[in-house]
Motif scaffolding. Structure first.
Motif, mmCIF file in Angstrom:
data_model
loop_
_atom_site.group_PDB
_atom_site.id
_atom_site.type_symbol
_atom_site.label_atom_id
_atom_site.label_comp_id
_atom_site.label_asym_id
_atom_site.label_seq_id
_atom_site.Cartn_x
_atom_site.Cartn_y
_atom_site.Cartn_z
ATOM 1 N N ILE A 52 17.507 9.169 -0.756
ATOM 2 C CA ILE A 52 18.391 9.096 -1.847
ATOM 3 C C ILE A 52 19.816 9.864 -1.823
ATOM 4 O O ILE A 52 20.618 9.340 -2.257
ATOM 5 C CB ILE A 52 17.447 9.712 -3.112
ATOM 6 N N GLU A 53 19.568 11.077 -1.243
ATOM 7 C CA GLU A 53 20.735 11.990 -1.246
ATOM 8 C C GLU A 53 21.902 11.351 -0.790
ATOM 9 O O GLU A 53 23.137 11.186 -1.026
ATOM 10 C CB GLU A 53 20.350 13.392 -0.524
ATOM 11 N N TYR A 54 21.721 10.574 0.459
ATOM 12 C CA TYR A 54 22.840 10.017 1.023
ATOM 13 C C TYR A 54 23.343 8.719 0.303
ATOM 14 O O TYR A 54 24.664 8.666 0.006
ATOM 15 C CB TYR A 54 22.658 9.537 2.527
ATOM 16 N N PHE A 55 22.600 7.769 -0.033
ATOM 17 C CA PHE A 55 22.568 6.463 -0.617
ATOM 18 C C PHE A 55 23.270 6.637 -1.979
ATOM 19 O O PHE A 55 24.101 5.866 -2.276
ATOM 20 C CB PHE A 55 21.612 5.427 -0.530
ATOM 21 N N LEU B 239 14.535 2.593 -7.111
ATOM 22 C CA LEU B 239 13.498 2.770 -6.385
ATOM 23 C C LEU B 239 12.397 2.200 -7.498
ATOM 24 O O LEU B 239 12.599 2.337 -8.822
ATOM 25 C CB LEU B 239 12.867 3.985 -6.277
ATOM 26 N N LEU B 240 11.477 1.380 -7.050
ATOM 27 C CA LEU B 240 10.404 0.954 -7.906
ATOM 28 C C LEU B 240 9.121 0.885 -7.110
ATOM 29 O O LEU B 240 9.257 1.035 -5.835
ATOM 30 C CB LEU B 240 10.492 -0.360 -8.282
ATOM 31 N N ASP B 241 7.970 1.227 -7.914
ATOM 32 C CA ASP B 241 6.655 0.975 -7.309
ATOM 33 C C ASP B 241 6.164 -0.426 -7.753
ATOM 34 O O ASP B 241 6.138 -0.616 -8.976
ATOM 35 C CB ASP B 241 5.805 2.136 -8.124
ATOM 36 N N LEU B 242 5.782 -1.203 -6.874
ATOM 37 C CA LEU B 242 5.323 -2.507 -7.169
ATOM 38 C C LEU B 242 4.147 -2.341 -7.881
ATOM 39 O O LEU B 242 3.262 -1.388 -7.652
ATOM 40 C CB LEU B 242 5.262 -3.237 -5.863
ATOM 41 N N ARG B 243 3.792 -3.269 -8.770
ATOM 42 C CA ARG B 243 2.487 -3.146 -9.381
ATOM 43 C C ARG B 243 1.216 -2.973 -8.479
ATOM 44 O O ARG B 243 1.207 -3.540 -7.414
ATOM 45 C CB ARG B 243 2.425 -4.414 -10.394
ATOM 46 N N GLY B 244 0.501 -2.032 -8.760
ATOM 47 C CA GLY B 244 -0.801 -1.828 -7.981
ATOM 48 C C GLY B 244 -0.487 -0.561 -7.104
ATOM 49 O O GLY B 244 -1.436 -0.357 -6.168
ATOM 50 N N ASN B 245 0.654 -0.226 -7.110
ATOM 51 C CA ASN B 245 0.951 0.696 -6.012
ATOM 52 C C ASN B 245 1.550 2.220 -6.737
ATOM 53 O O ASN B 245 2.089 1.618 -8.002
ATOM 54 C CB ASN B 245 2.126 0.362 -4.878
ATOM 55 N N GLY C 20 0.773 -1.153 -0.107
ATOM 56 C CA GLY C 20 0.127 0.018 -0.073
ATOM 57 C C GLY C 20 0.746 1.388 -0.028
ATOM 58 O O GLY C 20 0.279 2.263 0.243
ATOM 59 N N ALA C 21 1.973 1.399 0.006
ATOM 60 C CA ALA C 21 2.900 2.371 -0.081
ATOM 61 C C ALA C 21 3.559 2.638 -1.638
ATOM 62 O O ALA C 21 2.944 2.160 -2.658
ATOM 63 C CB ALA C 21 4.045 2.156 0.720
ATOM 64 N N SER C 22 4.710 3.370 -1.652
ATOM 65 C CA SER C 22 5.247 3.550 -3.012
ATOM 66 C C SER C 22 6.712 3.895 -2.601
ATOM 67 O O SER C 22 7.121 4.253 -1.615
ATOM 68 C CB SER C 22 4.585 4.744 -3.684
ATOM 69 N N SER C 23 7.406 4.212 -3.886
ATOM 70 C CA SER C 23 8.881 4.268 -3.638
ATOM 71 C C SER C 23 8.941 5.824 -3.194
ATOM 72 O O SER C 23 9.987 5.997 -2.513
ATOM 73 C CB SER C 23 9.386 4.426 -5.183
ATOM 74 N N SER C 24 7.971 6.698 -3.128
ATOM 75 C CA SER C 24 8.121 8.166 -2.788
ATOM 76 C C SER C 24 8.636 8.188 -1.091
ATOM 77 O O SER C 24 9.176 8.850 -0.633
ATOM 78 C CB SER C 24 7.099 8.956 -2.748
#
Length: 113
Positions: free
Chosen positions: A40-43, A51-57, A30-34
């Motif tokens: 992001i800045e550190y890694f 990062l990816l959004d799983l299908r359905g998200n 129920g979440a997303s890559s956001s």
């Protein structure tokens, strides 16, 4: 926005930052890559952050499968994305997978591994 069209014609949204060993962030149900934007800045200074959004998200395509096969489909989507980026799982560790902690993490990860 970048998308990868997977085998069953679903668009999977992804973003990629930095260079080096892959670090894949997989969100929980129920979440997303956001949810990983603050990391992001550190890694990205040390890894190729994916990062990816799983299908359905998020920005990915709809879930167009039976409920019983959702986790298998999401695991297959992760596999296809990693193949797209160069077959990282030929290395046993392909760095890390960062588990989302909402909804007890992404339950499709054990199916992928």
């Amino acid at each position: 926005m970048p998308y990868l069209k997977v085998k069953d014609d679903i668009d999977i949204f992804y973003e990629c930052y930095g260079e080096g060993e892959p670090l894949v962030f997989v969100h929980g149900l129920g979440a997303s890559s956001s949810m990983y934007k603050p990391q992001i800045e550190y890694f990205q200074q040390h890894f190729k952050v994916i990062l990816l959004d799983l299908r359905g998200n998020g920005n990915s395509g709809f879930l167009e499968c039976n409920v019983e096969s959702v986790l298998d489909k999401q695991a297959e989507d992760i596999k296809e994305l990693l193949l797209f980026f160069g077959n990282f799982f030929s290395n046993i560790y392909w760095s890390f997978i960062w588990w989302g902690f909402n909804s007890k993490g992404s339950p499709c990860i054990p199916r992928y591994c």
